[in-house]
Design a protein around this motif. Sequence first.
Motif, PDB file in Angstrom:
ATOM      1  N   UNK A 126       8.610  55.261  -2.627  1.00  0.00           N
ATOM      2  CA  UNK A 126       7.715  54.114  -2.771  1.00  0.00           C
ATOM      3  C   UNK A 126       7.375  53.460  -1.436  1.00  0.00           C
ATOM      4  N   UNK A 127       8.382  53.293  -0.574  1.00  0.00           N
ATOM      5  CA  UNK A 127       8.206  52.515   0.658  1.00  0.00           C
ATOM      6  C   UNK A 127       8.066  53.367   1.915  1.00  0.00           C
ATOM      7  N   UNK A 128       8.617  54.582   1.910  1.00  0.00           N
ATOM      8  CA  UNK A 128       8.529  55.438   3.084  1.00  0.00           C
ATOM      9  C   UNK A 128       9.897  55.961   3.525  1.00  0.00           C
ATOM     10  N   UNK A 129       9.877  56.979   4.365  1.00  0.00           N
ATOM     11  CA  UNK A 129      11.118  57.617   4.807  1.00  0.00           C
ATOM     12  C   UNK A 129      11.927  56.770   5.780  1.00  0.00           C
ATOM     13  N   UNK A 130      11.372  55.631   6.218  1.00  0.00           N
ATOM     14  CA  UNK A 130      12.154  54.746   7.087  1.00  0.00           C
ATOM     15  C   UNK A 130      13.297  54.076   6.322  1.00  0.00           C
ATOM     16  N   UNK A 131      13.221  54.113   4.989  1.00  0.00           N
ATOM     17  CA  UNK A 131      14.273  53.509   4.166  1.00  0.00           C
ATOM     18  C   UNK A 131      15.561  54.308   4.317  1.00  0.00           C
ATOM     19  N   UNK A 132      16.620  53.614   4.738  1.00  0.00           N
ATOM     20  CA  UNK A 132      17.936  54.234   4.873  1.00  0.00           C
ATOM     21  C   UNK A 132      18.978  53.348   4.196  1.00  0.00           C
ATOM     22  N   UNK A 133      19.975  53.974   3.607  1.00  0.00           N
ATOM     23  CA  UNK A 133      21.051  53.202   2.996  1.00  0.00           C
ATOM     24  C   UNK A 133      21.825  52.453   4.066  1.00  0.00           C
ATOM     25  N   UNK A 134      22.074  51.166   3.822  1.00  0.00           N
ATOM     26  CA  UNK A 134      22.795  50.340   4.789  1.00  0.00           C
ATOM     27  C   UNK A 134      24.046  49.730   4.174  1.00  0.00           C
ATOM     28  N   UNK A 135      24.463  50.243   3.036  1.00  0.00           N
ATOM     29  CA  UNK A 135      25.649  49.743   2.346  1.00  0.00           C
ATOM     30  C   UNK A 135      25.449  49.804   0.853  1.00  0.00           C
ATOM     31  N   UNK A 136      26.565  49.850   0.116  1.00  0.00           N
ATOM     32  CA  UNK A 136      26.449  49.878  -1.341  1.00  0.00           C
ATOM     33  C   UNK A 136      27.758  49.435  -1.977  1.00  0.00           C
ATOM     34  N   UNK A 137      27.653  49.044  -3.235  1.00  0.00           N
ATOM     35  CA  UNK A 137      28.824  48.732  -4.054  1.00  0.00           C
ATOM     36  C   UNK A 137      28.553  49.282  -5.441  1.00  0.00           C
ATOM     37  N   UNK A 138      29.501  50.062  -5.966  1.00  0.00           N
ATOM     38  CA  UNK A 138      29.360  50.645  -7.296  1.00  0.00           C
ATOM     39  C   UNK A 138      30.570  50.245  -8.127  1.00  0.00           C
ATOM     40  N   UNK A 139      30.320  49.524  -9.222  1.00  0.00           N
ATOM     41  CA  UNK A 139      31.383  49.097 -10.119  1.00  0.00           C
ATOM     42  C   UNK A 139      30.998  49.483 -11.550  1.00  0.00           C
ATOM     43  N   UNK A 140      31.902  49.279 -12.514  1.00  0.00           N
ATOM     44  CA  UNK A 140      31.526  49.569 -13.905  1.00  0.00           C
ATOM     45  C   UNK A 140      30.459  48.611 -14.424  1.00  0.00           C
ATOM     46  N   UNK A 141      30.374  47.417 -13.827  1.00  0.00           N
ATOM     47  CA  UNK A 141      29.460  46.392 -14.332  1.00  0.00           C
ATOM     48  C   UNK A 141      28.103  46.388 -13.659  1.00  0.00           C
ATOM     49  N   UNK A 142      28.020  46.817 -12.391  1.00  0.00           N
ATOM     50  CA  UNK A 142      26.759  46.668 -11.665  1.00  0.00           C
ATOM     51  C   UNK A 142      26.741  47.558 -10.437  1.00  0.00           C
ATOM     52  N   UNK A 143      25.587  47.611  -9.790  1.00  0.00           N
ATOM     53  CA  UNK A 143      25.468  48.280  -8.496  1.00  0.00           C
ATOM     54  C   UNK A 143      24.750  47.357  -7.523  1.00  0.00           C
ATOM     55  N   UNK A 144      25.083  47.509  -6.266  1.00  0.00           N
ATOM     56  CA  UNK A 144      24.417  46.765  -5.184  1.00  0.00           C
ATOM     57  C   UNK A 144      24.032  47.787  -4.128  1.00  0.00           C
ATOM     58  N   UNK A 145      22.773  47.750  -3.704  1.00  0.00           N
ATOM     59  CA  UNK A 145      22.296  48.746  -2.745  1.00  0.00           C
ATOM     60  C   UNK A 145      21.558  48.051  -1.606  1.00  0.00           C
ATOM     61  N   UNK A 146      22.071  48.197  -0.392  1.00  0.00           N
ATOM     62  CA  UNK A 146      21.433  47.649   0.803  1.00  0.00           C
ATOM     63  C   UNK A 146      20.637  48.753   1.500  1.00  0.00           C
ATOM     64  N   UNK A 147      19.437  48.404   1.967  1.00  0.00           N
ATOM     65  CA  UNK A 147      18.586  49.419   2.582  1.00  0.00           C
ATOM     66  C   UNK A 147      17.719  48.793   3.671  1.00  0.00           C
ATOM     67  N   UNK A 148      17.294  49.629   4.603  1.00  0.00           N
ATOM     68  CA  UNK A 148      16.469  49.150   5.712  1.00  0.00           C
ATOM     69  C   UNK A 148      15.009  49.073   5.279  1.00  0.00           C
ATOM     70  N   UNK A 149      14.424  47.878   5.471  1.00  0.00           N
ATOM     71  CA  UNK A 149      13.004  47.667   5.184  1.00  0.00           C
ATOM     72  C   UNK A 149      12.617  46.342   5.826  1.00  0.00           C
ATOM     73  N   UNK A 150      11.340  46.184   6.128  1.00  0.00           N
ATOM     74  CA  UNK A 150      10.909  45.065   6.960  1.00  0.00           C
ATOM     75  C   UNK A 150      10.487  43.836   6.179  1.00  0.00           C
ATOM     76  N   UNK A 151      10.069  44.006   4.946  1.00  0.00           N
ATOM     77  CA  UNK A 151       9.565  42.877   4.154  1.00  0.00           C
ATOM     78  C   UNK A 151      10.184  42.894   2.762  1.00  0.00           C
ATOM     79  N   UNK A 152      10.074  41.750   2.093  1.00  0.00           N
ATOM     80  CA  UNK A 152      10.564  41.668   0.727  1.00  0.00           C
ATOM     81  C   UNK A 152       9.693  42.478  -0.220  1.00  0.00           C
ATOM     82  N   UNK A 153      10.266  42.928  -1.308  1.00  0.00           N
ATOM     83  CA  UNK A 153       9.513  43.704  -2.293  1.00  0.00           C
ATOM     84  C   UNK A 153       8.737  42.764  -3.210  1.00  0.00           C
TER      85      UNK A 153
END
Length: 298
Positions: free
Chosen positions: A125-152
């Motif tokens: 959707x945003x381009x190949x500049x998007x890279x994972x910058x951290x994550x959290x995976x639990x039974x209840x939820x997920x959190x995904x940090x990624x490189x991008x310049x503006x809010x979605x």
Amino acid sequence: VGYETCSAAGKVLALIDPGQGELLEEAAFQNGAKELYLVLDKSPFYAERGGQVGDTGLIKAAGGTALVKNTLPGPGEQILQLVEIKEGRIRAGEKVDAFVDRERRRETAGHHTATHLLHRALKDLLGDHVQQAGSLVTPERLRFDFTHFTGLEAAEIQKLEETVNELLRKNLTVQISSLELQQALKMGATALFDEKYGDKVRLVKIADYSLELCGGTHVHSTGEIGLFKIVAEGSVGAGVRRIEALAGAGAYRYLARQDEVLKEISGLLKVSVEKLPEKLSELLDDHRELQRNVKQLS
């Protein structure tokens, strides 16, 4: 052995007092919870790493039972089960049966596979500049940090949700293999720049859609996840965004709660859910008019 099974028979190699760091011959139930590290020669428990939380479950011996509250990586390849003796006693050297909490593992695996789908969808959707910058995976939820310049924007978040849910409905096969690092990179596998990899790596392939190096647990096919819902998107630093999302049962419970709230508001305002925006707009107009009248009169 946790990638293949959620239970295993093994032997207690060590009982360790975390506070003193000393080896114990045995551990017994006592009032006032005391936590210990327990090391097995064969463990089905996943140790916390790569953003994924550790497994929980039970370890049963002939004369006692221990509750596994968390699982952590120890020195080298050791796995440390953080336990609390619930009844009886467990001795070093004795045989035990270990059982992972299957439902918790299943929900965690669903969130981890959903993270891989979200990562690929963000790149598309945003381009190949998007890279994972951290994550959290639990039974209840997920959190995904990624490189991008503006809010979605709202439309972009909706597109991400639609893409991931479509991939769930397609029930794509998740294949996991172990191979040489260089071979995996030549295949185009996504690797984290700050992660240390050995010569052998674990490759997670979701049909022809996603290919990542990953040591976590995953579902066998995307249809097992069921549902995906993004609940928040925001900034966590310069050039880094964060998405929080729910999958599976967590996503269903979230949407069910939202539905309950809408029905409650609908009942209070005595209109159908579909007419709530129109009714709320009328109430706000009336409120503004009343405020103007109060100001004039006072």
